[in-house]
Design a protein around this motif. Structure first.
Motif, short mmCIF file in Angstrom:
data_model
loop_
_atom_site.label_atom_id
_atom_site.label_comp_id
_atom_site.label_asym_id
_atom_site.label_seq_id
_atom_site.Cartn_x
_atom_site.Cartn_y
_atom_site.Cartn_z
N LEU A 1 32.40 8.68 59.27
CA LEU A 1 31.09 9.34 59.23
C LEU A 1 31.21 10.81 58.85
CD1 LEU A 1 29.41 7.82 62.43
CD2 LEU A 1 28.90 7.29 60.04
N VAL A 2 32.20 11.49 59.39
CA VAL A 2 32.42 12.90 59.07
C VAL A 2 32.85 13.05 57.61
CG1 VAL A 2 33.82 14.95 59.59
CG2 VAL A 2 32.95 13.51 61.46
N ILE A 3 33.74 12.18 57.16
CA ILE A 3 34.22 12.23 55.77
C ILE A 3 33.05 12.02 54.80
CG2 ILE A 3 35.65 11.04 54.07
CD1 ILE A 3 37.66 10.55 56.41
N ALA A 4 32.22 11.02 55.07
CA ALA A 4 31.08 10.74 54.20
C ALA A 4 30.08 11.89 54.21
CB ALA A 4 30.40 9.44 54.62
N ALA A 5 29.82 12.47 55.38
CA ALA A 5 28.87 13.58 55.47
C ALA A 5 29.40 14.81 54.73
CB ALA A 5 28.60 13.93 56.93
N ALA A 6 30.68 15.09 54.85
CA ALA A 6 31.26 16.24 54.14
C ALA A 6 31.22 16.03 52.63
CB ALA A 6 32.70 16.47 54.61
#
Length: 159
Positions: free
Chosen positions: A33-38
């Motif tokens: 989720l963090v990777i996709a948001a970044a």
């Protein structure tokens, strides 16, 4: 039709000749989720370079390595692990020009004193648009401050 000498791309006569250089964003995360948001946040910023790391030591190597270093570090403290204090110390160095954006898919799992943004692209993009750290100014009594810093062991050599 003209060619942009910097990129080799074709451009029309009414396009600007020079564009601001893209910023480099370093992302330290393991959570999808963090990777996709970044990645989505960097996509909203149009043209920034993006590098992913999955460990604190790898991010430290990128921050302290040769070159100017990234403009922004988007970091999930959980991915940094035991290297988190070292990352914070590196970014606190007066010569550091990297801004820190702390993000977590589960902000409730962070230490009490730490606040993090949720993994939402719009919030991350907005945070990266904030003011970046600039060069630190010299103290008024530079010689005395340098001597005091030497005696306290606060001066480090970076090469």
């Amino acid at each position: 039709m003209e060619f942009d000498l910097a990129t080799g791309a074709r451009r029309t006569a009414n396009e600007p000749r020079y564009r601001a250089a893209p910023e480099h964003v370093l992302v330290l995360a393991r959570d999808p989720l963090v990777i996709a948001a970044a990645a989505a946040a960097v996509g909203q910023r149009h043209g920034d370079a993006l590098t992913f790391t999955r460990s604190g030591p790898e991010a430290l190597a990128r921050l302290a390595g040769p070159g100017a270093g990234p403009h922004h570090l988007v970091a999930d403290p959980a991915a940094a692990g035991a290297s988190w204090p070292h990352l914070l110390a590196t970014l606190a160095d007066p010569s550091a020009r990297t801004s820190l954006v702390v993000v977590s898919a589960q902000p409730g799992n962070l230490p009490q004193a730490m606040a993090a943004l949720p993994a939402e692209p719009a919030l991350l993009a907005h945070a990266m648009n904030g003011k970046r750290p600039g060069p630190a100014g010299l103290p008024h009594s530079a010689a005395a401050e340098l001597a005091a810093g030497l005696s306290r062991g606060e001066i480090v050599v970076r090469f």
